[in-house]
Design an enzyme around this catalytic site. Structure first.
Site, PDB file in Angstrom:
ATOM      1  N   PRO A  27       0.915  -1.223   0.211  1.00 52.07           N
ATOM      2  CA  PRO A  27       0.072   0.047   0.015  1.00 52.07           C
ATOM      3  C   PRO A  27       0.723   1.330   0.070  1.00 52.07           C
ATOM      4  CG  PRO A  27      -0.080  -1.021   2.241  1.00 52.07           C
ATOM      5  CD  PRO A  27       0.753  -1.915   1.248  1.00 52.07           C
ATOM      6  N   MET A  28       0.712   2.108  -1.020  1.00 49.71           N
ATOM      7  CA  MET A  28       1.372   3.311  -0.919  1.00 49.71           C
ATOM      8  C   MET A  28       0.488   4.591  -1.455  1.00 49.71           C
ATOM      9  SD  MET A  28       4.561   1.873  -3.420  1.00 49.71           S
ATOM     10  CE  MET A  28       3.795   0.863  -4.386  1.00 49.71           C
ATOM     11  N   MET A  29       0.636   5.507  -0.288  1.00 46.65           N
ATOM     12  CA  MET A  29      -0.216   6.783  -0.489  1.00 46.65           C
ATOM     13  C   MET A  29      -0.030   7.502  -1.908  1.00 46.65           C
ATOM     14  SD  MET A  29      -2.063   6.855   2.200  1.00 46.65           S
ATOM     15  CE  MET A  29      -2.707   8.471   1.967  1.00 46.65           C
ATOM     16  N   GLN A  80      -6.134  -1.533   3.343  1.00 49.89           N
ATOM     17  CA  GLN A  80      -5.514  -1.065   4.544  1.00 49.89           C
ATOM     18  C   GLN A  80      -6.193   0.187   5.398  1.00 49.89           C
ATOM     19  OE1 GLN A  80      -1.701   1.120   4.608  1.00 49.89           O
ATOM     20  NE2 GLN A  80      -0.800  -0.880   5.388  1.00 49.89           N
ATOM     21  N   CYS A 110       3.268   3.495   9.201  1.00 54.06           N
ATOM     22  CA  CYS A 110       3.633   4.832   8.628  1.00 54.06           C
ATOM     23  C   CYS A 110       4.274   5.842   9.696  1.00 54.06           C
ATOM     24  CB  CYS A 110       2.114   5.372   8.288  1.00 54.06           C
ATOM     25  SG  CYS A 110       2.288   7.100   7.335  1.00 54.06           S
ATOM     26  N   LYS A 149       0.507  -4.589   9.029  1.00 55.00           N
ATOM     27  CA  LYS A 149       1.796  -4.241   8.554  1.00 55.00           C
ATOM     28  C   LYS A 149       2.526  -3.421   9.371  1.00 55.00           C
ATOM     29  CE  LYS A 149       3.745  -2.749   4.052  1.00 55.00           C
ATOM     30  NZ  LYS A 149       4.826  -1.760   4.533  1.00 55.00           N
ATOM     31  N   HIS A 181       8.139  -4.596   7.453  1.00 54.92           N
ATOM     32  CA  HIS A 181       8.967  -3.748   6.707  1.00 54.92           C
ATOM     33  C   HIS A 181      10.405  -3.941   7.670  1.00 54.92           C
ATOM     34  CE1 HIS A 181      10.003   0.308   4.755  1.00 54.92           C
ATOM     35  NE2 HIS A 181      11.045  -0.326   4.830  1.00 54.92           N
ATOM     36  N   ASN A 221       9.151  -7.138   3.683  1.00 52.94           N
ATOM     37  CA  ASN A 221       8.975  -6.024   2.869  1.00 52.94           C
ATOM     38  C   ASN A 221      10.265  -5.193   3.283  1.00 52.94           C
ATOM     39  OD1 ASN A 221       7.059  -2.807   3.496  1.00 52.94           O
ATOM     40  ND2 ASN A 221       7.652  -3.698   1.628  1.00 52.94           N
ATOM     41  N   GLY A 222      10.472  -4.027   2.040  1.00 50.13           N
ATOM     42  CA  GLY A 222      11.462  -3.176   2.337  1.00 50.13           C
ATOM     43  C   GLY A 222      12.635  -3.367   1.451  1.00 50.13           C
TER      44      GLY A 222
END
Length: 347
Positions: A27-29, A80, A110, A149, A181, A221-222
């Site tokens: 998920p990415m804003m 999310q 976040c 997450k 992450h 993730n990352g």
């Protein structure tokens, strides 16, 4: 540490505990909008896609239908959520099920100041009991898989014991899937962008989580960019999640179904993928969406290809103009030559 046995190739994007998480897009804003997700789905039928983070307040007090709007073609698809109030999270988990999502995920990663001030995101790693209460409420409210997450820590709570305490409390609350992450989040002194690059990646921490808690599903993730890296991570974890690379170079997704699920790719060329998008783009134009809101997600499709720069430039210079429609995309597409032999050229 003993390596974990990688998951076997699946012929379905679903498994016993919901959608397969073997390969996911993060998920990415402002990036993983419904328009990007529709493009991603033309390239891969099996990749699990996530929405941008939506706060519980926005869903409860805002335009719920607009925030949760998506096309059935996007499945498998996870929602999310950002929030910390258990009752609000439960309410939004029910909304996720009502609107047809395949999973509901809680953002505990976040690092931005804005979400910290509302007790959302990575700051919640300092409040494991509160997160556990929210997770428990979500699980009780929905039949959907509830996942979390998170980071491997935050400044002041970055030890191995702190991470284990966090995971164990959420597992006791019923969470079975953790998307990790592999960086800490530094909440004081770094911007969200810096938090994606400056704290060092510690993949071993994620591997150790899977080794210590083999009954839990651990997704890593990352900073992951290549399939070789994915296969190495899959030796130690249950799934991989890519972020920026899957956005800036979306054609990467076209090989996911064959590489990780043993299935044929849905398209053979970038041209085919974009043409498959055209009816969707037209339907969005018909309901008043500006072309530039969609076309910005297409700019990386011809990344590294002859004519790709001209493709990007033409869209960038014309998509924002009043009345811009499909002709902009079609003209841009003419600037990149379609391969005569797709099997060879795209390989």
């Amino acid at each position: 540490m003993q390596n974990q046995v990688p998951l076997s190739a699946s012929t379905s994007p679903y498994q016993a505990n919901g959608p397969s998480r073997r390969f996911c897009v993060a998920p990415m804003m402002d990036w993983t909008t419904s328009h990007y997700r529709y493009l991603a789905r033309q390239l891969s039928r099996h990749t699990l896609l996530y929405t941008e983070m939506v706060t519980t307040g926005a869903l409860i007090h805002g335009d719920t239908a607009r925030f949760l709007r998506h096309d059935e073609a996007e499945y498998p698809l996870a929602l999310q959520l950002g929030g910390s109030d258990a009752r609000e999270l439960a309410h939004c988990a029910r909304l996720a099920e009502q609107y047809g999502f395949d999973e509901v995920n809680l953002n505990v990663g976040c690092p931005s100041d804005r979400v910290q001030n509302n007790m959302i995101g990575a700051c919640l790693m300092g409040h494991p009991d509160k997160v556990a209460e929210g997770v428990r409420s979500m699980i009780e409210a929905t039949d959907l898989p509830v996942t979390v997450k998170h980071r491997i820590g935050i400044d002041g709570r970055e030890s191995w014991d702190d991470l284990c305490e966090f995971v164990e409390k959420l597992a006791e609350a019923g969470c079975r899937t953790f998307i990790v992450h592999a960086r800490i989040a530094i909440l004081e002194g770094l911007s969200p962008k810096e938090n994606r690059d400056i704290p060092p990646l510690k993949y071993d921490r994620v591997y150790q989580l899977k080794a210590k808690y083999p009954h839990l599903e651990i997704i890593i993730n990352g900073g992951i960019k290549t399939f070789d890296e994915c296969h190495e991570h899959l030796r130690h974890t249950d799934g991989v999640m890519l972020g920026r690379e899957a956005y800036h170079n979306p054609w990467l997704l076209a090989a996911v179904d064959s590489e990780f699920f043993g299935q044929a790719a849905p398209v053979k060329t970038r041209h085919q993928a974009l043409r498959a998008m055209l009816p969707f783009i037209q339907s969005e134009l018909d309901r008043g969406v500006f072309l530039t809101h969609m076309s910005r997600h297409l700019l990386g499709l011809f990344h590294g290809q002859p004519g790709g720069r001209q493709f990007r430039r033409y869209i960038s210079e014309n998509a924002h103009k009043s009345g811009a429609g499909l002709e902009v995309i079609e003209t841009a597409l003419e600037k990149v030559r379609e391969p005569a032999n797709p099997e060879i050229a795209e390989a």
